[in-house]
Design a protein around this motif. Sequence first.
Motif, short mmCIF file in Angstrom:
data_model
loop_
_atom_site.label_atom_id
_atom_site.label_comp_id
_atom_site.label_asym_id
_atom_site.label_seq_id
_atom_site.Cartn_x
_atom_site.Cartn_y
_atom_site.Cartn_z
N CYS A 19 61.19 -27.93 2.17
CA CYS A 19 61.26 -26.83 3.13
C CYS A 19 62.50 -26.88 4.03
CB CYS A 19 60.01 -26.83 4.02
SG CYS A 19 58.46 -26.62 3.15
N GLU A 20 63.00 -28.10 4.27
CA GLU A 20 64.12 -28.28 5.20
C GLU A 20 65.22 -29.10 4.52
OE1 GLU A 20 64.54 -26.87 7.94
OE2 GLU A 20 62.54 -26.19 8.53
N PRO A 21 66.12 -28.45 3.80
CA PRO A 21 67.19 -29.17 3.10
C PRO A 21 68.06 -30.03 4.03
CG PRO A 21 67.04 -26.91 2.33
CD PRO A 21 66.13 -27.01 3.51
N LEU A 22 68.17 -29.61 5.28
CA LEU A 22 68.99 -30.38 6.23
C LEU A 22 68.45 -31.79 6.44
CD1 LEU A 22 71.40 -30.24 8.20
CD2 LEU A 22 69.79 -29.47 9.96
N LEU A 23 67.14 -31.98 6.20
CA LEU A 23 66.51 -33.28 6.45
C LEU A 23 66.41 -34.15 5.20
CD1 LEU A 23 63.56 -32.23 8.82
CD2 LEU A 23 65.77 -33.23 9.44
N VAL A 24 66.92 -33.69 4.08
CA VAL A 24 66.78 -34.43 2.82
C VAL A 24 67.39 -35.83 2.94
CG1 VAL A 24 67.50 -34.55 0.41
CG2 VAL A 24 66.59 -32.42 1.34
N ARG A 25 68.62 -35.92 3.41
CA ARG A 25 69.27 -37.23 3.52
C ARG A 25 68.53 -38.15 4.49
NH1 ARG A 25 75.63 -38.25 5.24
NH2 ARG A 25 75.57 -40.54 5.14
N PHE A 26 68.11 -37.58 5.61
CA PHE A 26 67.36 -38.33 6.62
C PHE A 26 66.06 -38.88 6.04
CE2 PHE A 26 63.95 -37.88 9.90
CZ PHE A 26 64.35 -38.90 10.75
N LEU A 27 65.30 -38.05 5.35
CA LEU A 27 64.03 -38.46 4.77
C LEU A 27 64.22 -39.45 3.63
CD1 LEU A 27 62.29 -34.99 4.80
CD2 LEU A 27 61.69 -36.96 6.23
N ASP A 28 65.27 -39.27 2.88
CA ASP A 28 65.55 -40.20 1.79
C ASP A 28 65.85 -41.59 2.33
OD1 ASP A 28 66.10 -40.64 -1.14
OD2 ASP A 28 68.05 -41.22 -0.31
N GLU A 29 66.65 -41.65 3.37
CA GLU A 29 67.05 -42.95 3.94
C GLU A 29 65.87 -43.68 4.56
OE1 GLU A 29 69.92 -44.70 7.49
OE2 GLU A 29 70.40 -42.77 6.56
N LEU A 30 64.98 -42.94 5.24
CA LEU A 30 63.90 -43.59 5.97
C LEU A 30 62.60 -43.74 5.18
CD1 LEU A 30 64.28 -42.16 9.57
CD2 LEU A 30 65.08 -44.33 8.67
N ILE A 31 62.38 -42.87 4.18
CA ILE A 31 61.10 -42.91 3.46
C ILE A 31 61.28 -42.90 1.94
CG2 ILE A 31 58.97 -41.63 2.97
CD1 ILE A 31 58.93 -40.73 5.87
N LEU A 32 61.90 -41.88 1.41
CA LEU A 32 61.86 -41.64 -0.04
C LEU A 32 62.57 -42.71 -0.86
CD1 LEU A 32 62.37 -37.77 0.03
CD2 LEU A 32 60.24 -39.03 -0.33
N ALA A 33 63.52 -43.40 -0.27
CA ALA A 33 64.25 -44.43 -1.00
C ALA A 33 63.49 -45.76 -1.07
CB ALA A 33 65.62 -44.66 -0.37
N HIS A 34 62.31 -45.83 -0.45
CA HIS A 34 61.60 -47.11 -0.32
C HIS A 34 60.29 -47.10 -1.11
CE1 HIS A 34 64.55 -48.12 2.69
NE2 HIS A 34 64.27 -46.99 3.31
N GLU A 35 59.94 -48.26 -1.63
CA GLU A 35 58.76 -48.37 -2.47
C GLU A 35 57.48 -48.61 -1.68
OE1 GLU A 35 58.96 -53.08 -3.75
OE2 GLU A 35 60.25 -51.65 -4.82
N ASP A 36 57.62 -49.04 -0.43
CA ASP A 36 56.43 -49.29 0.38
C ASP A 36 56.80 -49.29 1.86
OD1 ASP A 36 57.69 -51.77 0.79
OD2 ASP A 36 56.53 -52.73 -0.81
#
Length: 259
Positions: A19-36
């Motif tokens: 919904c918010e493309p501007l937050l993709v990098r932010f969310l990837d760094e803090l959540i989506l790039a991590h396994e747990d």
Amino acid sequence: MTHPIWQTILDEARDVAECEPLLVRFLDELILAHEDLEHALTNLLAAKLNCEATSLIEIRLIVEQALQADPTIIESAYNDLKAVVERDSACDRYSLPLLYFKGYQALQAYRISHWLWSHGRQSLAQYFQHRISVVFAVDIHPGAKLGHGIMIDHATGVVIGETCVIGNNVSIMQSVTLGGTGKEQGDRHPKVGDGVLISSGAKILGNIHLGEGCKVGAGSVVLKDVPAHMTVAGVPAKVVGRPNTEQPALNMNHSLNGD
């Protein structure tokens, strides 16, 4: 196997990213790039606590060391997440405390400093305490002992002293002080039982006990022991009734009228 709460956090982050493309990098760094949650917290706390005088990599290694050595830190982190979602009416997603709530973030950073303090690394623990205070405006001494399922709501101005002991499932609002009464030495800070609710601006001072399931009214100054399942309010605080539940921290009713 992925922890169900972590899976929920991943799903929430993906939904927001769509919904918010501007937050993709932010969310990837803090959540989506991590396994747990362990890896996500390591990354988050290292980034928050690092400064120009230290190495980001070295801070990350210290956080990793603590989390790997003591699995109860992550267990507590999950319990603290549940506490926020269940008690904070402004929080409808597990990802919100992890991403944005400084009370939750400061509490997890404290858990690292407490691990350092408990393993004889007091100087580094005090550095962590300093950085937590600067970054989050929350001052928790690393020697304090905090349980799990704790919510520090809004958090600004919270002070918790060295010999303070806080039980499980406790809710603490902004500008609360759990402090001493002067220059006394030794065991000098409050002991807080399970299920206690401490409303905003309350000052609990000295080596006194807040009994299980008690409630402290906003702006109160507590200088004496509070019996279990009692409500106190005022300056100095006096018993004004009883909470209408066994663990007022869970329903977050700050009103005194229902007691």
